[in-house]
Design an enzyme around this catalytic site. Structure first.
Site, mmCIF file in Angstrom:
data_model
loop_
_atom_site.group_PDB
_atom_site.id
_atom_site.type_symbol
_atom_site.label_atom_id
_atom_site.label_comp_id
_atom_site.label_asym_id
_atom_site.label_seq_id
_atom_site.Cartn_x
_atom_site.Cartn_y
_atom_site.Cartn_z
ATOM 1 N N TYR A 140 -2.223 -0.125 10.103
ATOM 2 C CA TYR A 140 -2.380 -0.722 8.769
ATOM 3 C C TYR A 140 -1.107 -0.564 7.956
ATOM 4 O O TYR A 140 -0.595 -1.521 7.366
ATOM 5 C CB TYR A 140 -3.560 -0.081 8.046
ATOM 6 C CG TYR A 140 -3.660 -0.479 6.591
ATOM 7 C CD1 TYR A 140 -3.990 -1.781 6.231
ATOM 8 C CD2 TYR A 140 -3.422 0.450 5.574
ATOM 9 C CE1 TYR A 140 -4.073 -2.151 4.889
ATOM 10 C CE2 TYR A 140 -3.505 0.079 4.239
ATOM 11 C CZ TYR A 140 -3.823 -1.214 3.907
ATOM 12 O OH TYR A 140 -3.894 -1.579 2.584
ATOM 13 N N SER A 172 0.834 -1.201 0.000
ATOM 14 C CA SER A 172 0.000 0.000 0.000
ATOM 15 C C SER A 172 0.867 1.248 0.000
ATOM 16 O O SER A 172 1.969 1.266 0.570
ATOM 17 C CB SER A 172 -0.889 -0.002 1.247
ATOM 18 O OG SER A 172 -1.462 1.261 1.475
#
Length: 316
Positions: free
Chosen positions: A152, A127
């Site tokens: 995350y 990501s």
């Protein structure tokens, strides 16, 4: 023809990648646990569509080590595209242990299966959030990233490091892909563009966090799928690739475009910046262009127009 396992294959990106591989003649096994992070019925509908197109569907969890061992033995795969994960920056602040368990331990369980089988390629979905509070833009794969600002992001960076370790120790060919704000048909309903379109059409106030100047590199799903497939076909050694559109749009601009595409003036609810949010994401895609032939071309306006058309079709 390749035999490909796609984890999270019933999700937004996974279902599109599955369709692309099936269309070119690959055999695809879709693995998903249909969790309730968002309405499981959405993923089940995606799964039925790819199953009808020829994919094999397996309901299971990447954290089930015994189940993964059976699946890899039965599947005799040539490659794994690992998209299954707990997603989202803000939710990760509320349940970091669960994010660690799924995103890190789950990835390690897959890597353990791959190292036991010669020749398997591994495509890992990372990501753009790993860049965190990076002050240099656009973001490059060679940037020194050590400032993740959400659980995350930290789990995705940990996944990249584990991938490199397994490549170094066992020679596994790995492509790690840093996705930049993917949107388009089937996008998760809690994601900004999906939510903003829904709220605009329903005449509900849109929450705008901060002054609207934060910028994102929004990447249309078709361009992401092209990058994923190319990274699979060129998977060798250990490489990290940015997959973005390489153009940025401010939050205020994006809301304005949503209104124009929907033909409705958005109602804006101004709120404070949220913990874990970054000021900008902006992909330097020169490496992916050079090595993969990746060439994204969908503008935010064009992509949003396609998304709104799809959304209205879903409403019937």
């Amino acid at each position: 023809m390749q035999r490909v396992l796609i984890t999270g294959g019933a999700g937004f990106i996974g279902s599109h990648v599955t369709e692309a591989l099936l269309a070119r003649g690959d055999e695809v096994c879709v693995l998903d646990n249909f969790n309730d992070f968002y309405d499981p019925a959405i993923k089940r509908a995606n799964a039925e569509a790819v199953k009808a197109a020829g994919a094999r569907l397996v309901e299971g969890d990447i954290r089930d080590a015994e189940g993964m061992a059976r699946l890899f033995t039965e599947g005799n795969f040539d490659a794994v595209i690992h998209l299954a994960a707990m997603a989202g920056v803000r939710p990760s602040l509320l349940d970091p242990l669960h994010y660690e368990d799924v995103n890190v331990r789950g990835t390690l369980i897959l890597l353990e299966q791959i190292r036991k089988r010669e020749g398997l390629k591994f495509v890992f979905a990372s990501s753009s959030s790993v860049y965190g509070a990076n002050e240099k833009a656009p973001f490059s794969e060679v940037d020194d990233i050590h400032r993740c600002i959400s659980p995350y992001a930290a789990t995705k960076r940990a996944g990249e490091l584990h991938c490199f370790t397994y490549h170094h120790l066992y020679g596994i060919p790995i492509s790690a892909l840093r996705f930049f704000t993917v949107y388009g048909p089937r996008q998760r309903p809690e994601m900004a563009m999906h939510k903003f379109v829904r709220m605009t059409l329903q005449r509900e106030p849109i929450p705008m966090f901060g002054d609207g100047s934060t910028r994102r590199d929004y990447t249309y799903i078709d361009d992401i799928v092209d990058g994923v497939v190319r990274s699979l076909d060129h998977c060798e050694g250990y490489e990290i690739y940015n997959l973005g559109e390489s153009q940025t749009t401010s939050l205020a601009e994006m809301i304005e475009i949503v209104g124009e595409v929907c033909g409705i003036d958005p109602i804006i609810d101004r709120q404070a910046m949220q913990p874990g949010d970054v000021v900008i994401t902006y992909a330097d895609i020169s490496k992916a262009k050079r090595r993969l032939g990746y060439d994204p071309h969908t503008t935010v306006r064009d992509g949003l127009s396609r998304f709104v058309e799809w959304y209205r079709q879903q409403l019937g």
